[in-house]
Design an enzyme around this catalytic site. Structure first.
Site, PDB file in Angstrom:
ATOM      1  N   CYS A  87      -9.342   0.095  18.011  1.00  0.00           N
ATOM      2  CA  CYS A  87     -10.434   0.960  18.504  1.00  0.00           C
ATOM      3  C   CYS A  87     -11.374   1.392  17.391  1.00  0.00           C
ATOM      4  O   CYS A  87     -12.399   2.029  17.662  1.00  0.00           O
ATOM      5  CB  CYS A  87      -9.874   2.184  19.240  1.00  0.00           C
ATOM      6  SG  CYS A  87      -9.105   3.405  18.157  1.00  0.00           S
TER       7      CYS A  87
ATOM      8  N   VAL B 163      -9.416  -1.323 -23.073  1.00  0.00           N
ATOM      9  CA  VAL B 163      -8.432  -1.645 -24.123  1.00  0.00           C
ATOM     10  C   VAL B 163      -8.672  -3.023 -24.714  1.00  0.00           C
ATOM     11  O   VAL B 163      -8.255  -3.305 -25.830  1.00  0.00           O
ATOM     12  CB  VAL B 163      -6.961  -1.581 -23.618  1.00  0.00           C
ATOM     13  CG1 VAL B 163      -6.445  -0.164 -23.579  1.00  0.00           C
ATOM     14  CG2 VAL B 163      -6.785  -2.268 -22.288  1.00  0.00           C
ATOM     15  N   GLU B 164      -9.329  -3.878 -23.927  1.00  0.00           N
ATOM     16  CA  GLU B 164      -9.638  -5.218 -24.461  1.00  0.00           C
ATOM     17  C   GLU B 164     -10.969  -5.701 -23.891  1.00  0.00           C
ATOM     18  O   GLU B 164     -11.488  -5.120 -22.933  1.00  0.00           O
ATOM     19  CB  GLU B 164      -8.516  -6.202 -24.121  1.00  0.00           C
ATOM     20  CG  GLU B 164      -8.312  -6.369 -22.639  1.00  0.00           C
ATOM     21  CD  GLU B 164      -7.126  -7.270 -22.301  1.00  0.00           C
ATOM     22  OE1 GLU B 164      -6.128  -7.245 -23.033  1.00  0.00           O
ATOM     23  OE2 GLU B 164      -7.236  -7.981 -21.295  1.00  0.00           O
TER      24      GLU B 164
ATOM     25  N   HIS C   5     -14.758   0.646  -3.057  1.00  0.00           N
ATOM     26  CA  HIS C   5     -13.753  -0.154  -2.322  1.00  0.00           C
ATOM     27  C   HIS C   5     -12.915   0.690  -1.369  1.00  0.00           C
ATOM     28  O   HIS C   5     -11.814   0.285  -0.994  1.00  0.00           O
ATOM     29  CB  HIS C   5     -12.848  -0.911  -3.317  1.00  0.00           C
ATOM     30  CG  HIS C   5     -13.567  -2.007  -4.053  1.00  0.00           C
ATOM     31  ND1 HIS C   5     -13.167  -2.485  -5.281  1.00  0.00           N
ATOM     32  CD2 HIS C   5     -14.676  -2.732  -3.716  1.00  0.00           C
ATOM     33  CE1 HIS C   5     -13.997  -3.444  -5.679  1.00  0.00           C
ATOM     34  NE2 HIS C   5     -14.918  -3.614  -4.753  1.00  0.00           N
TER      35      HIS C   5
ATOM     36  N   VAL D 248      -9.158   3.349  -5.461  1.00  0.00           N
ATOM     37  CA  VAL D 248      -8.949   3.951  -4.150  1.00  0.00           C
ATOM     38  C   VAL D 248      -8.057   5.195  -4.243  1.00  0.00           C
ATOM     39  O   VAL D 248      -7.659   5.756  -3.230  1.00  0.00           O
ATOM     40  CB  VAL D 248      -8.329   2.910  -3.176  1.00  0.00           C
ATOM     41  CG1 VAL D 248      -9.290   1.744  -2.936  1.00  0.00           C
ATOM     42  CG2 VAL D 248      -6.980   2.392  -3.685  1.00  0.00           C
ATOM     43  N   ASP D 249      -7.746   5.631  -5.491  1.00  0.00           N
ATOM     44  CA  ASP D 249      -6.742   6.681  -5.670  1.00  0.00           C
ATOM     45  C   ASP D 249      -7.240   8.111  -5.461  1.00  0.00           C
ATOM     46  O   ASP D 249      -6.434   9.037  -5.308  1.00  0.00           O
ATOM     47  CB  ASP D 249      -6.055   6.548  -7.052  1.00  0.00           C
ATOM     48  CG  ASP D 249      -7.032   6.488  -8.229  1.00  0.00           C
ATOM     49  OD1 ASP D 249      -8.099   7.120  -8.148  1.00  0.00           O
ATOM     50  OD2 ASP D 249      -6.719   5.807  -9.233  1.00  0.00           O
TER      51      ASP D 249
ATOM     52  N   TYR E 108       0.831  -1.212   0.000  1.00  0.00           N
ATOM     53  CA  TYR E 108       0.000   0.000   0.000  1.00  0.00           C
ATOM     54  C   TYR E 108       0.864   1.259   0.000  1.00  0.00           C
ATOM     55  O   TYR E 108       0.538   2.258  -0.649  1.00  0.00           O
ATOM     56  CB  TYR E 108      -0.998  -0.016   1.177  1.00  0.00           C
ATOM     57  CG  TYR E 108      -2.219  -0.844   0.812  1.00  0.00           C
ATOM     58  CD1 TYR E 108      -3.236  -0.307   0.026  1.00  0.00           C
ATOM     59  CD2 TYR E 108      -2.313  -2.170   1.200  1.00  0.00           C
ATOM     60  CE1 TYR E 108      -4.325  -1.065  -0.348  1.00  0.00           C
ATOM     61  CE2 TYR E 108      -3.403  -2.948   0.833  1.00  0.00           C
ATOM     62  CZ  TYR E 108      -4.413  -2.384   0.052  1.00  0.00           C
ATOM     63  OH  TYR E 108      -5.484  -3.142  -0.342  1.00  0.00           O
TER      64      TYR E 108
ATOM     65  N   CYS F 192      -4.716   4.693  20.609  1.00  0.00           N
ATOM     66  CA  CYS F 192      -4.616   3.508  21.466  1.00  0.00           C
ATOM     67  C   CYS F 192      -3.381   2.648  21.178  1.00  0.00           C
ATOM     68  O   CYS F 192      -3.164   1.635  21.847  1.00  0.00           O
ATOM     69  CB  CYS F 192      -5.885   2.655  21.344  1.00  0.00           C
ATOM     70  SG  CYS F 192      -5.959   1.702  19.826  1.00  0.00           S
TER      71      CYS F 192
ATOM     72  N   ALA G  20      -8.912   4.575 -22.402  1.00  0.00           N
ATOM     73  CA  ALA G  20      -9.999   5.471 -21.977  1.00  0.00           C
ATOM     74  C   ALA G  20      -9.565   6.937 -21.991  1.00  0.00           C
ATOM     75  O   ALA G  20     -10.391   7.828 -22.199  1.00  0.00           O
ATOM     76  CB  ALA G  20     -10.487   5.072 -20.585  1.00  0.00           C
TER      77      ALA G  20
END
Ligand code: BJW
Ligand code: ZN
Length: 251
Positions: free
Chosen positions: A141, A225-226, A130, A114-115, A79, A161, A242
């Protein structure tokens, strides 16, 4: 250009004109985007060829609560690498084209990504199906905060915590936020057209939103693209990057 290529370009041109007309006539548009829309920003997709040390892992090996329980540092390193790539780049012409479409119609963007690039490019109604890579949540917590530090100390710890923090995203086996699920199903069912952009259509329940559209008589236009798993069921398929095709549907 060879006569063959010219013919293909003409067909794409005609399909783009049909999508542009559908969108221009629609008072409500829904969008379902996936990793492919951020490919032109240099963000690797999940299932495409990846030129990095992470290419040997499948998302099913890293994006699960089990993987995190087994090796939180490994998952956090993945991440952290992605946070760095995302922070160093930004939205591309595909994101911007969607933001410009909002000047013409009521649009809801349902993104599996998630960007945060849709919001960054100016889209106002974005449902992060997502979650977000910029949110982190305490496994002890439950406190959830926005955190844009790059790099993060690994593994990050909760200020409140001392518990282990996790990314504020949805992993395999985890449920979608109920408000986001409801918002997405309503947006898709009540739209006049659904644009599906850069997703392999393998991951549910997101992929099922395309079926939901069809079941409600909403035409589905796909940009990829495909061919994807969704392609056999869509009304119009626009092949290509795109970032090149989407700007051509803005009225
Ligand atoms: C371009 C391009 C360019 C490239 N231009 N295009 C029904 C059937 C079978 C299984 C299931 C089912 N329902 C549920 C499941 C289980 C599971 C699942 O779907 N498994 C499948 C793999 C079989 N689903 C879940 O577990 C979900 N949760 C759930 O169902 O919970 C039930 C529950 C209820 C109540 C309580 C508890 C549980 C959750 C799924 C979460 C997925 N999470 C991830 C990680 C998110 C965080 C992160 O980013 O790290 O989401 S995995 C990963 O896949 C990520 C993506 O959003 C998601 C989709 O990937 P996407 O966007 O399609 O990317 P790619 O790489 O696969 O495809 C890219 C596409 O772009 C390709 O088509 C390219 O061709 C194209 N492209 N360049 C246009 N330039
Ligand atoms: Zn905590």
């Amino acid at each position: 250009m060879t006569p063959d290529k010219e013919g293909i370009q003409k067909v794409i041109q005609e399909k783009l004109a049909r999508v542009r007309d559908l969108v221009a006539a629609a008072d409500r548009v829904a969008v379902l985007s996936g990793a492919g829309i951020s490919a032109a920003s240099g963000i690797p997709t999940f299932r495409g060829a990846q030129d990095s040390m992470w290419s040997r892992y499948r998302p099913e090996d890293l994006a699960t609560p089990e993987a995190f329980a087994r090796d939180p540092e490994l998952v956090w390193r993945w991440y952290d690498w992605r946070r760095e790539l995302i922070a160093a780049s930004g939205p591309n012409p595909a994101h911007t084209a969607l933001a410009r479409l909002e000047d013409h119609t009521d649009m809801t963007v349902i993104t599996q990504n998630v960007d945060g690039y849709h919001q960054q490019s100016g889209s106002r109604k974005v449902l992060e199906f997502h979650g977000s890579i910029w949110r982190i949540r305490c496994t002890a917590c439950g406190d959830e905060i926005e955190d844009r530090r790059v790099p993060l100390p690994i593994p990050p710890r909760c200020d409140k915590c001392g518990g282990l923090l996790r990314p504020g995203v949805v992993w395999f086996g985890e449920g979608i936020d109920p408000d986001i699920m409801t918002g997405s199903t309503v947006a898709v069912s009540e739209s006049r057209v659904l644009l599906v952009i850069g997703t392999a259509g393998m991951v549910h329940p997101a992929a099922g939103l395309a079926d939901l559209a069809r079941a409600n008589g909403v035409p589905v236009c796909e940009f990829n693209v495909e061919a994807s798993l969704l392609t056999p069921h869509v009304d119009i398929f626009i092949p290509g990057d795109a970032a090149e095709t989407l700007p051509r549907i803005v009225p």
